[in-house]
Design a protein around this motif. Structure first.
Motif, PDB file in Angstrom:
ATOM      1  N   ARG A 111       0.845  -1.193   0.000  1.00 21.84           N
ATOM      2  CA  ARG A 111       0.000   0.000   0.000  1.00 21.84           C
ATOM      3  C   ARG A 111       0.878   1.240   0.000  1.00 21.84           C
ATOM      4  NH1 ARG A 111      -4.438   1.505   4.543  1.00 21.84           N
ATOM      5  NH2 ARG A 111      -5.353   3.332   3.561  1.00 21.84           N
ATOM      6  N   GLN A 112       0.488   2.223  -0.788  1.00 24.81           N
ATOM      7  CA  GLN A 112       1.103   3.543  -0.739  1.00 24.81           C
ATOM      8  C   GLN A 112       0.151   4.457   0.028  1.00 24.81           C
ATOM      9  OE1 GLN A 112       1.829   3.857  -5.148  1.00 24.81           O
ATOM     10  NE2 GLN A 112       3.818   4.533  -4.417  1.00 24.81           N
ATOM     11  N   PRO A 137      -1.964  15.200  11.074  1.00 23.40           N
ATOM     12  CA  PRO A 137      -1.518  15.718   9.780  1.00 23.40           C
ATOM     13  C   PRO A 137      -0.426  14.901   9.110  1.00 23.40           C
ATOM     14  CG  PRO A 137      -0.645  17.060  11.569  1.00 23.40           C
ATOM     15  CD  PRO A 137      -1.637  16.118  12.186  1.00 23.40           C
ATOM     16  N   ASP A 138       0.211  14.009   9.875  1.00 24.92           N
ATOM     17  CA  ASP A 138       1.314  13.230   9.296  1.00 24.92           C
ATOM     18  C   ASP A 138       1.079  11.722   9.372  1.00 24.92           C
ATOM     19  OD1 ASP A 138       1.505  12.976  12.039  1.00 24.92           O
ATOM     20  OD2 ASP A 138       3.695  13.153  12.097  1.00 24.92           O
ATOM     21  N   MET A 139      -0.182  11.302   9.498  1.00 22.88           N
ATOM     22  CA  MET A 139      -0.432   9.866   9.666  1.00 22.88           C
ATOM     23  C   MET A 139       0.007   9.068   8.441  1.00 22.88           C
ATOM     24  SD  MET A 139      -1.367   7.749  11.939  1.00 22.88           S
ATOM     25  CE  MET A 139      -1.659   5.982  12.008  1.00 22.88           C
ATOM     26  N   GLN A 165       4.125   5.289   5.951  1.00 19.84           N
ATOM     27  CA  GLN A 165       5.199   5.083   4.977  1.00 19.84           C
ATOM     28  C   GLN A 165       6.543   4.945   5.669  1.00 19.84           C
ATOM     29  OE1 GLN A 165       5.012   6.918   1.050  1.00 19.84           O
ATOM     30  NE2 GLN A 165       6.937   7.952   1.532  1.00 19.84           N
ATOM     31  N   HIS A 166       6.792   5.760   6.681  1.00 22.57           N
ATOM     32  CA  HIS A 166       8.078   5.738   7.370  1.00 22.57           C
ATOM     33  C   HIS A 166       8.298   4.430   8.117  1.00 22.57           C
ATOM     34  CE1 HIS A 166      11.561   7.171   9.598  1.00 22.57           C
ATOM     35  NE2 HIS A 166      10.975   6.793  10.717  1.00 22.57           N
ATOM     36  N   ARG A 183      10.557  -5.879   1.944  1.00 22.94           N
ATOM     37  CA  ARG A 183      11.764  -5.600   1.150  1.00 22.94           C
ATOM     38  C   ARG A 183      11.451  -4.609   0.029  1.00 22.94           C
ATOM     39  NH1 ARG A 183      14.925  -8.561  -3.104  1.00 22.94           N
ATOM     40  NH2 ARG A 183      17.095  -7.926  -2.803  1.00 22.94           N
ATOM     41  N   LEU A 184      10.304  -4.762  -0.580  1.00 21.37           N
ATOM     42  CA  LEU A 184       9.899  -3.808  -1.607  1.00 21.37           C
ATOM     43  C   LEU A 184       9.790  -2.406  -1.013  1.00 21.37           C
ATOM     44  CD1 LEU A 184       8.936  -3.596  -4.576  1.00 21.37           C
ATOM     45  CD2 LEU A 184       6.613  -3.980  -3.737  1.00 21.37           C
ATOM     46  N   TRP A 185       9.174  -2.302   0.156  1.00 15.80           N
ATOM     47  CA  TRP A 185       9.075  -1.016   0.858  1.00 15.80           C
ATOM     48  C   TRP A 185      10.457  -0.417   1.096  1.00 15.80           C
ATOM     49  CZ3 TRP A 185      11.262  -0.448   5.749  1.00 15.80           C
ATOM     50  CH2 TRP A 185      11.058   0.798   6.362  1.00 15.80           C
ATOM     51  N   HIS A 186      11.410  -1.247   1.529  1.00 13.82           N
ATOM     52  CA  HIS A 186      12.749  -0.749   1.860  1.00 13.82           C
ATOM     53  C   HIS A 186      13.390  -0.050   0.665  1.00 13.82           C
ATOM     54  CE1 HIS A 186      16.695  -0.679   3.793  1.00 13.82           C
ATOM     55  NE2 HIS A 186      17.181  -1.085   2.629  1.00 13.82           N
ATOM     56  N   PHE A 187      13.264  -0.640  -0.506  1.00 14.07           N
ATOM     57  CA  PHE A 187      13.928  -0.053  -1.658  1.00 14.07           C
ATOM     58  C   PHE A 187      13.116   1.067  -2.314  1.00 14.07           C
ATOM     59  CE2 PHE A 187      16.193  -4.199  -1.498  1.00 14.07           C
ATOM     60  CZ  PHE A 187      17.454  -3.669  -1.259  1.00 14.07           C
TER      61      PHE A 187
END
Length: 237
Positions: free
Chosen positions: A123-124, A136-138, A143-144, A180-184
């Motif tokens: 998910r993005q 405001p930064d959820m 993502q982080h 792993r996909l998220w990491h890159f």
């Protein structure tokens, strides 16, 4: 067959459209549990809705899975919000305990009730999470942390019920977990070898592969601010 214990589907959730901001932007993120059998088709569960079919839903985002495993961490970080008392806070259709982004890989196939699902992408997170949580930064937090959840495409439709068990029946790209996909994509963002692999990972939707292709060409990372922080003009979502 793949040697992994099946995981119980603790909650099956769908949502109607409702306004998510003061502009009247429509969203189906507010999902609630359904009891009994629900038909799953190529674009999702009967009774489930998305406001912006360009960015949400469709065959590659037919079903959203978010781990109940993450809820305790979110409660520790942002407090015991009412949203975090039950599944559905993140707009998920499926809630389980025992599967996270480090366990699930792109292309994994799961038998669930009468349906066959295939993991299509992570998910993005988008700005609608900021409105939903009144933070405001959820979206940036999701993502982080990498606690994003993932999507499925539907290989075979069928009836699904809460209480059914998810059986992993096939793994084609086990090295490419959602984590792993998220990491890159979001941490080691210009790793050439990884980007070349992502660009050639045919099972990924084309949009994800295009990120990798563009980064290889430009040596720059795309701007995430509009997706994460919101837009200045009304867009149904």
């Amino acid at each position: 067959m793949v040697d992994r214990q099946p995981v119980a589907l603790d909650a099956l959730l769908v949502g109607n459209l409702s306004p998510i901001d003061d502009r009247g932007t429509q969203s189906g993120i507010d999902k609630h549990p359904i009891y009994g059998s629900v038909q799953l088709g190529s674009t999702g569960f009967t009774g489930d809705h998305q406001g912006d079919l360009k960015r949400h839903g469709g065959v590659d985002k037919a079903v959203h899975h978010y781990p109940w495993d993450h809820y305790r961490a979110w409660t520790d970080e942002i407090g015991p919000l009412p949203l975090l008392k039950r599944p559905g806070a993140f707009g998920e259709n499926l809630s389980t305990l025992g599967l996270t982004e480090s366990d699930v890989a792109v292309g994994d196939r799961f038998r669930l009730g009468g349906a066959l699902l295939e993991v299509s992408q992570g998910r993005q997170p988008c700005w609608k999470l900021n409105r939903r949580f009144d933070l405001p930064d959820m979206a940036r937090r999701l993502q982080h942390t990498g606690r994003t959840g993932w999507y499925y495409r539907v290989i075979e439709g069928g009836l699904v019920s809460a209480g059914d068990r998810m059986h992993l029946v096939e793994r084609r790209h086990p090295v490419w977990t959602i984590g792993r996909l998220w990491h890159f994509l979001y941490v080691d963002t210009l790793n050439r070898q990884a980007l070349e692999e992502i660009a050639n990972l045919a099972i990924l939707p084309s949009g994800w592969r295009e990120y990798a292709v563009k980064r290889l060409q430009t040596r720059k990372v795309e701007d995430w601010s509009r997706r994460l922080d919101g837009e200045t003009t009304p867009v149904n979502g």
